[in-house]
Design a protein around this motif. Sequence first.
Motif, PDB file in Angstrom:
ATOM      1  N   UNK A 191       0.876  -1.189   0.091  1.00 50.30           N
ATOM      2  CA  UNK A 191      -0.030  -0.355   0.033  1.00 50.30           C
ATOM      3  C   UNK A 191       0.634   1.310  -0.011  1.00 50.30           C
ATOM      4  N   UNK A 192       0.461   2.249  -0.718  1.00 51.55           N
ATOM      5  CA  UNK A 192       1.555   3.470  -0.814  1.00 51.55           C
ATOM      6  C   UNK A 192       0.732   4.944  -0.833  1.00 51.55           C
ATOM      7  N   UNK A 193       1.489   5.830  -0.419  1.00 49.07           N
ATOM      8  CA  UNK A 193       1.059   7.136  -0.453  1.00 49.07           C
ATOM      9  C   UNK A 193       1.582   7.903  -1.688  1.00 49.07           C
ATOM     10  N   UNK A 194       1.015   8.612  -2.382  1.00 45.10           N
ATOM     11  CA  UNK A 194       0.995   9.436  -3.551  1.00 45.10           C
ATOM     12  C   UNK A 194       2.060  10.605  -3.204  1.00 45.10           C
ATOM     13  N   UNK A 195       3.295  10.227  -3.639  1.00 48.32           N
ATOM     14  CA  UNK A 195       4.294  11.299  -3.225  1.00 48.32           C
ATOM     15  C   UNK A 195       5.470  11.539  -4.251  1.00 48.32           C
ATOM     16  N   UNK A 196       6.315  12.367  -4.084  1.00 47.92           N
ATOM     17  CA  UNK A 196       7.656  12.620  -5.091  1.00 47.92           C
ATOM     18  C   UNK A 196       8.915  12.510  -4.266  1.00 47.92           C
ATOM     19  N   UNK A 197       9.783  12.871  -4.978  1.00 46.16           N
ATOM     20  CA  UNK A 197      10.994  12.808  -4.320  1.00 46.16           C
ATOM     21  C   UNK A 197      11.898  13.521  -5.648  1.00 46.16           C
ATOM     22  N   UNK A 198      13.433  14.156  -4.975  1.00 48.84           N
ATOM     23  CA  UNK A 198      14.122  14.603  -6.011  1.00 48.84           C
ATOM     24  C   UNK A 198      14.340  14.051  -7.118  1.00 48.84           C
ATOM     25  N   UNK A 199      14.360  12.925  -7.383  1.00 46.75           N
ATOM     26  CA  UNK A 199      14.962  12.203  -8.686  1.00 46.75           C
ATOM     27  C   UNK A 199      13.444  12.114  -9.629  1.00 46.75           C
TER      28      UNK A 199
END
Length: 211
Positions: A191-199
């Motif tokens: 299960x995941x959370x919609x998110x981003x990261x620098x890449x």
Amino acid sequence: VQPDGPGVQDTDFLLYVWVAHTSKCHGEPSVIAYAACCQLDSEDRPLAGTIVYCAQHLTSRSLSHNKWGQLLLTTPTVSHSLAKHLGVPGASPGVPLEEGPLSSHWEARLLQGSIMTATFDGARRTRLDPITLAALEDSGWYRVNHSAAEELLWGHGSGLEFGLATTCGAGSSDFFCTGSGLGCHYLHLDKGSCSSDPLLEGCRMYKPLAN
């Protein structure tokens, strides 16, 4: 502790030459190349040195730029392998590389889960993918057993527009998400959370929730 190796026999000075897009190249765009000594003897005489050529100043048949706006690896097997992965005929324009100090890695927006991206997300979410094996083969340094390749699900069959920073937020791909809600990681293992990261550079995906 490993014992000392034999070193390089009958050699007075060892020079390492490589092409890269280092932090110095990135921070000082006018720099074409730079050098330094790596090791000195007891009399402060250099025993080893390095020359770094900044990749953005070189022209190569295997490296180019296109709508990604960054370096692409365009060797034949790599280009055909990516095209097959994305479900397009013929050869792709090439595989984009990360920018800056991480330029020896695949662009994460396009090849998430590949063993050659700049981050390791655990063994069960990482694949020894066909595109990475193609790069090893095209280097000329390896004989590759392509039957050892593991299927890369991320972006499979998604076409040449997949992974672009300009399209990832359009809602046209199930691999990317918008907002900050909960959903399933693309491998359907977490299960995941919609998110981003620098890449991901503004693109968002369902990242596994911390236990």
